[in-house]
Enzyme design. Structure first.
Site, PDB file in Angstrom:
ATOM      1  N   HIS A  10      25.388 -33.415  -5.725  1.00  0.00           N
ATOM      2  CA  HIS A  10      25.849 -34.557  -4.939  1.00  0.00           C
ATOM      3  C   HIS A  10      24.701 -35.305  -4.275  1.00  0.00           C
ATOM      4  O   HIS A  10      23.725 -34.715  -3.821  1.00  0.00           O
ATOM      5  CB  HIS A  10      26.847 -34.091  -3.872  1.00  0.00           C
ATOM      6  CG  HIS A  10      26.264 -33.111  -2.889  1.00  0.00           C
ATOM      7  ND1 HIS A  10      25.602 -33.497  -1.746  1.00  0.00           N
ATOM      8  CD2 HIS A  10      26.251 -31.760  -2.882  1.00  0.00           C
ATOM      9  CE1 HIS A  10      25.222 -32.444  -1.068  1.00  0.00           C
ATOM     10  NE2 HIS A  10      25.591 -31.360  -1.738  1.00  0.00           N
ATOM     11  N   ASP A  11      24.816 -36.624  -4.287  1.00  0.00           N
ATOM     12  CA  ASP A  11      23.885 -37.531  -3.601  1.00  0.00           C
ATOM     13  C   ASP A  11      22.492 -37.547  -4.212  1.00  0.00           C
ATOM     14  O   ASP A  11      21.556 -38.080  -3.595  1.00  0.00           O
ATOM     15  CB  ASP A  11      23.788 -37.204  -2.106  1.00  0.00           C
ATOM     16  CG  ASP A  11      25.134 -37.298  -1.417  1.00  0.00           C
ATOM     17  OD1 ASP A  11      25.658 -38.421  -1.293  1.00  0.00           O
ATOM     18  OD2 ASP A  11      25.682 -36.245  -1.020  1.00  0.00           O
ATOM     19  N   GLY A  66      21.545 -30.790  -3.452  1.00  0.00           N
ATOM     20  CA  GLY A  66      21.969 -32.126  -3.083  1.00  0.00           C
ATOM     21  C   GLY A  66      20.828 -32.977  -2.552  1.00  0.00           C
ATOM     22  O   GLY A  66      19.811 -32.480  -2.067  1.00  0.00           O
TER      23      GLY A  66
END
Length: 286
Positions: A130-131, A148
């Site tokens: 994520h991200d 992340g």
């Protein structure tokens, strides 16, 4: 309802594929058997999904993206703070994702977006968390995993089975060797090796392949030696060496790029140099 569909008439969708009627399907898209495409997914022109691909969330695939079997894109992140927010995932044009790749959407604690740029190659079993943000023409080799919020600059190369700590930055054109644990930031065009990654030089092979002339390469070589001198040859602190390089190489854009990266805010700090920085010939051999 059928009238709500945003599917191109030129799309080829296998009868066993589960494609939500609200998904946007561009011209000449091909969706293979047993694929699953969620309601908020947008597939650009000439996207190809091989068999058993799952795409969900607010996810956009650019033109001519190719996704191989058992890859999942845009599923919810592996973050206990995630509460189902409508965050994003984007894959740039002509990027290829091989078998068993996982790409998770962003979180509200981050940028709310996981992004892979154009013309990238993500090889089998890699994980993009994520991200994360990957630039263009990035190559991620088999079994690479990243936490992340990792940032990877364009034209970087991450070799097989390496692990990137969350919030690490990998500069443009950098090379991460195989089976590296990268806990800190890697400067643009840097080359790191080792179980705990250490900076061993610049990515000379990548620099030459990018079309740099000999004068530019010579300037980078001199700047790097000034920033990371051989052990005991320069007792100035890194800040003083940075100031000297900024002054001496003000007319060299790639050196300025390295300096700007080193001076930018960082959650992880910079990868340390190896005790003995490798020669240019040794780095090429690696």
């Amino acid at each position: 309802m059928a009238g709500e569909r945003h599917w191109s008439e030129t799309a080829e969708i296998h009868p066993t594929a589960l494609v939500d009627e609200r998904a946007r399907i561009g011209d000449h898209v091909r969706i293979g058997p047993w694929c699953s495409v969620g309601p908020d997914v947008s597939l650009g022109e000439s996207v190809r999904l091989h068999a058993n691909v799952v795409i969900d969330g607010h996810t956009t695939l650019g033109p001519s993206v190719e996704v191989f079997p058992f890859t999942t894109i845009g599923l919810q992140p592996q973050d206990l703070k995630y509460g189902g927010e409508p965050t994003l995932c984007e894959i740039g044009a002509r990027t290829v994702l091989r078998e068993n790749v996982t790409v998770h959407r962003g979180t509200t604690q981050g940028h709310g977006l996981t992004r892979i740029g154009a013309d990238c190659l993500i090889m089998a079993n890699a994980h993009v968390a994520h991200d994360c943000s990957l630039g263009d023409q990035v190559i991620i080799v088999n079994n690479v995993v990243m936490g992340g919020h990792v940032e990877i600059g364009s034209q970087a190369r991450i070799m097989g089975s390496s692990a990137l700590h969350q919030f690490v930055r990998i500069g443009r054109g950098a090379m991460v060797g195989g089976v590296c644990g990268v806990e800190s930031d890697v400067i643009p065009y840097g080359s790191v090796l080792g179980n705990r990654a250490r900076l061993v030089g610049l990515n000379w092979v990548g620099l030459r392949r990018s079309g740099l002339d000999s004068a530019e390469i010579h300037a980078l070589r001199r700047a790097f030696r000034q920033l990371y001198p051989r052990h005991g040859s320069d007792d100035r602190v890194l800040g003083a060496r940075l100031d000297a390089v900024k002054r001496d190489f003000a007319d060299h854009p790639r050196v300025r790029e390295i300096i700007a990266f080193m001076e930018a805010p960082s959650r992880r700090g910079l990868v340390r140099a190896a005790r003995r920085v490798a020669s240019e010939q040794e780095t090429e051999g690696a």
